[in-house]
Motif scaffolding. Structure first.
Motif, PDB file in Angstrom:
ATOM      1  N   PHE A   1       0.827  -1.206   0.000  1.00 19.28           N
ATOM      2  CA  PHE A   1       0.000   0.000   0.000  1.00 19.28           C
ATOM      3  C   PHE A   1       0.862   1.257   0.000  1.00 19.28           C
ATOM      4  N   ASN A   2       1.963   1.211   0.718  1.00 22.46           N
ATOM      5  CA  ASN A   2       2.887   2.335   0.749  1.00 22.46           C
ATOM      6  C   ASN A   2       3.395   2.641  -0.655  1.00 22.46           C
ATOM      7  N   GLN A   3       3.711   1.604  -1.407  1.00 24.36           N
ATOM      8  CA  GLN A   3       4.159   1.797  -2.787  1.00 24.36           C
ATOM      9  C   GLN A   3       3.040   2.382  -3.643  1.00 24.36           C
ATOM     10  N   LEU A   4       1.808   1.968  -3.385  1.00 28.92           N
ATOM     11  CA  LEU A   4       0.661   2.510  -4.106  1.00 28.92           C
ATOM     12  C   LEU A   4       0.523   4.012  -3.877  1.00 28.92           C
ATOM     13  N   LEU A   5       0.750   4.449  -2.640  1.00 31.61           N
ATOM     14  CA  LEU A   5       0.710   5.884  -2.339  1.00 31.61           C
ATOM     15  C   LEU A   5       1.774   6.628  -3.130  1.00 31.61           C
ATOM     16  N   ALA A   6       2.986   6.088  -3.151  1.00 30.09           N
ATOM     17  CA  ALA A   6       4.071   6.726  -3.900  1.00 30.09           C
ATOM     18  C   ALA A   6       3.737   6.790  -5.385  1.00 30.09           C
ATOM     19  N   ASP A   7       3.230   5.694  -5.919  1.00 27.63           N
ATOM     20  CA  ASP A   7       2.881   5.647  -7.345  1.00 27.63           C
ATOM     21  C   ASP A   7       1.849   6.708  -7.705  1.00 27.63           C
ATOM     22  N   ASN A   8       0.910   6.939  -6.808  1.00 28.05           N
ATOM     23  CA  ASN A   8      -0.161   7.904  -7.086  1.00 28.05           C
ATOM     24  C   ASN A   8       0.253   9.349  -6.868  1.00 28.05           C
ATOM     25  N   SER A   9       1.389   9.557  -6.213  1.00 22.85           N
ATOM     26  CA  SER A   9       1.835  10.930  -5.959  1.00 22.85           C
ATOM     27  C   SER A   9       2.746  11.470  -7.046  1.00 22.85           C
ATOM     28  N   ILE A  10       3.445  10.584  -7.755  1.00 23.19           N
ATOM     29  CA  ILE A  10       4.411  11.023  -8.763  1.00 23.19           C
ATOM     30  C   ILE A  10       3.763  12.015  -9.729  1.00 23.19           C
ATOM     31  N   THR A  11       4.444  13.148  -9.954  1.00 25.59           N
ATOM     32  CA  THR A  11       3.879  14.245 -10.736  1.00 25.59           C
ATOM     33  C   THR A  11       4.782  14.562 -11.927  1.00 25.59           C
ATOM     34  N   MET A  12       4.218  14.443 -13.120  1.00 26.72           N
ATOM     35  CA  MET A  12       4.969  14.799 -14.326  1.00 26.72           C
ATOM     36  C   MET A  12       4.627  16.233 -14.721  1.00 26.72           C
ATOM     37  N   LEU A  13       5.626  17.103 -14.686  1.00 25.98           N
ATOM     38  CA  LEU A  13       5.415  18.502 -15.039  1.00 25.98           C
ATOM     39  C   LEU A  13       5.634  18.757 -16.528  1.00 25.98           C
ATOM     40  N   LYS A  14       6.521  17.981 -17.124  1.00 30.34           N
ATOM     41  CA  LYS A  14       6.799  18.103 -18.562  1.00 30.34           C
ATOM     42  C   LYS A  14       7.202  16.732 -19.109  1.00 30.34           C
TER      43      LYS A  14
END
Length: 567
Positions: A391-404
């Motif tokens: 679940f911790n990895q799921l949180l990280a996966d959902n937070s990653i932000t692509m700006l460009k």
């Protein structure tokens, strides 16, 4: 017959509502209870006041320290403990020992903003910092995190979490909140804070929102000095206080009051908000109608004792209306001074009795009157369960932000010669290790944050032979600050690489982008918020096209990267 059935249904429903109301924390602690009255009557004046104090405790400072705290608990009969560093099994043994010593069961608190890992980082799970959580678009994940954190706390014997932080961080220079905040937007902070709070409270944990009335827009650390906030009451109501108001309406069980000087709320010179009756009683309790537990921030911080020394801060905290004083410099001295203040009519005796009974009622709500020792068998495994790690990895996966760079990444080839550079660390990163398994012609490079000009020239020369360049920027600090501590040589090299179509992933606080002029020229910029393995794994999955980014920037960095950006 039909009427009888309806009556039975009605009575059953009424019974359920009554039971629910009786277990509602805020309602419960403001009701009369026989157990509370019985315990209260057995305590003398000193012992009653002692219920309002929490003492610091560690298990990493040696047995003599543990024994000294035990003596204080037994002699002064304090109301609770606040856990700091140590190990989970040692903590469990300590809690069992202290609960056994205490004539009145102890409240056991921790600062667990990102779970037990905030205080026990080497032996328990650390969930993402709240800045990373602020990027997540699915708030049900934040609620689930609250549940997971609560399970860990209860397994260890902890019953209060000083979390969530609902300060709105709109000051990039903030040295004390910053990455601990969900971000700069009041609605996002409120929604995330509500989800986290309800996840924990639903599992039976007492929470404490912090740091009232809002510590987000200051560049002074209240651990070392008294911050001053020169904002109008209307500004505070519309921004800083907004999340607290909404979460109180949702049933928040506790609020922690910060050490801030706010003239628009109380113009007494150098008076911290934690010692202000206008802030604690008039604003928090009366205007916002908060009837849960009011905690002070740590009473040994310079922000509170700088101008109110030798126990006067403790007395004023009680006069202000706080229920529980966290980490008094000297609880024995404070108790004596509070009794003197009662005799001098500075403190209302009946009002103080109500607060003591509220604290006792909280213990009764937690069923500490039937305390059962914590079982240490399988404790480590329970606190490091595989389901929580996934679940911790799921949180990280959902937070990653692509700006460009969404389209640019799709053009990456796993067969091209690829250079992967990790900057700011001393050895091959976890991120590089993962990419090495999929890029056929990859070579890893490392540059420290203080790389010399010669070292940079050597790497730069080698890069001419590569078709693709991926750069990972790492924050080597224990906590992700607003500036990466890279020397000027490294910063210039990053700017040059950005202009040469290099692709960046930033394992650091998003504010750090502002300290790297020229990085905005890069065709690919990904923010991964913090420098740990779950974020590096998530970042690698983006480059391997195994993860579609969903995160949105929770703060404005500069004119190039603004709140809500994310592809």
């Amino acid at each position: 017959m039909k009427n009888i059935v309806l009556l039975i249904i009605f009575l059953s429903f009424s019974s359920q509502l009554k039971a629910q109301e009786e277990r509602d924390f805020v309602t419960f602690i403001n009701q009369q209870h026989d157990w509370v009255d019985s315990v209260y009557k057995k305590l003398n004046k000193r012992e009653r006041i002692a219920q309002l104090f929490m003492v610091r405790t560690h298990t990493n400072l040696g047995q003599s320290y543990i024994d000294s705290v035990a003596k204080v608990i037994k002699k002064e009969k304090l109301g609770g403990i606040l856990l700091f560093q140590g190990g989970p099994v040692r903590h469990a043994d300590l809690i069992n020992r202290y609960q056994n010593l205490a004539e009145v069961p102890l409240l056991v608190a921790i600062d667990g903003e990102w779970g037990l890992g905030m205080r026990l980082p080497d032996s328990t799970i650390s969930y993402p910092y709240q800045m990373a959580l602020g990027a997540i678009q699915d708030n049900t994940l934040i609620y689930r995190m609250g549940q997971e954190v609560a399970k860990d706390l209860k397994r260890l014997g902890v019953n209060i979490n000083f979390a969530p932080v609902v300060d709105i961080n709109n000051n990039p220079r903030n040295p004390v909140i910053n990455y601990r905040s969900f971000g700069e937007n009041r609605e996002n902070v409120t929604q995330k804070g509500t989800a986290y709070m309800k996840g924990m409270m639903g599992e039976g944990i007492i929470v404490s929102l912090k740091h009232f009335p809002g510590h987000g827009d200051t560049d002074v650390n209240s651990h070392y000095d008294l911050p001053k906030l020169d904002f109008s009451k209307s500004r505070l109501d519309s921004l800083e206080i907004y999340p607290f108001k909404k979460l109180i309406e949702e049933g928040a069980s506790g609020v922690m009051v910060a050490h801030l000087n706010i003239p628009s709320l109380d113009n007494t010179p150098n008076l911290p908000s934690s010692l202000s009756k206008h802030v604690v009683t008039d604003l928090l309790k009366n205007e916002l109608n908060f009837n849960g537990l009011v905690f002070t921030d740590a009473m040994d911080m310079e922000g509170v004792v700088k101008y109110f020394k030798d126990g006067e801060a403790d007395v004023r905290a009680i006069i202000a209306g706080n229920d529980i004083l966290e980490l008094s410099q000297n609880s024995k001295r404070a108790n004596k001074m509070i009794r003197k203040a009662i005799r001098m009519n500075r403190i209302d005796k009946e009002e103080l009795a109500k607060r003591v009974k509220k604290v006792l009622a909280a213990k009764y709500w937690l069923r500490l009157n039937n305390f059962k020792p914590i079982q240490t068998q399988n404790l480590y495994a329970d606190l490091n369960r595989d389901s929580a790690k996934r679940f911790n990895q799921l949180l990280a996966d959902n937070s990653i932000t692509m700006l460009k760079g969404k389209e640019e990444l799709l053009r990456n080839s796993f067969s091209k010669k690829t250079a992967v550079i990790s900057i700011g660390i001393e050895k091959i990163s976890f991120f590089q290790q993962i990419l090495s398994k999929s890029f056929d012609n990859q070579l890893n490079f490392i540059l420290s944050s203080n790389a010399t000009a010669d070292e940079i020239v050597k790497v730069n020369s080698a890069l001419r032979n590569y078709d693709q360049i991926i750069i990972a920027l790492h924050d080597g600090n224990a906590r992700p600050g607003s500036v990466l501590n890279y020397n000027e040589n490294v910063k210039l090299f990053i700017s040059e690489l950005a202009s040469r179509n290099s692709q960046f992933v930033v394992f650091a606080n998003p504010y750090t982008l502002a300290s790297l002029p020229g990085i905005e020229a890069s065709p690919v910029i990904i923010v991964a918020y913090q420098n740990d393995e779950i974020m590096q794994n998530a970042g690698a999955k983006v480059f391997l096209r195994q993860l579609e980014t969903k995160g949105k920037l929770p703060v404005t960095v500069n004119s190039f990267f603004k709140y809500g950006d994310g592809l």
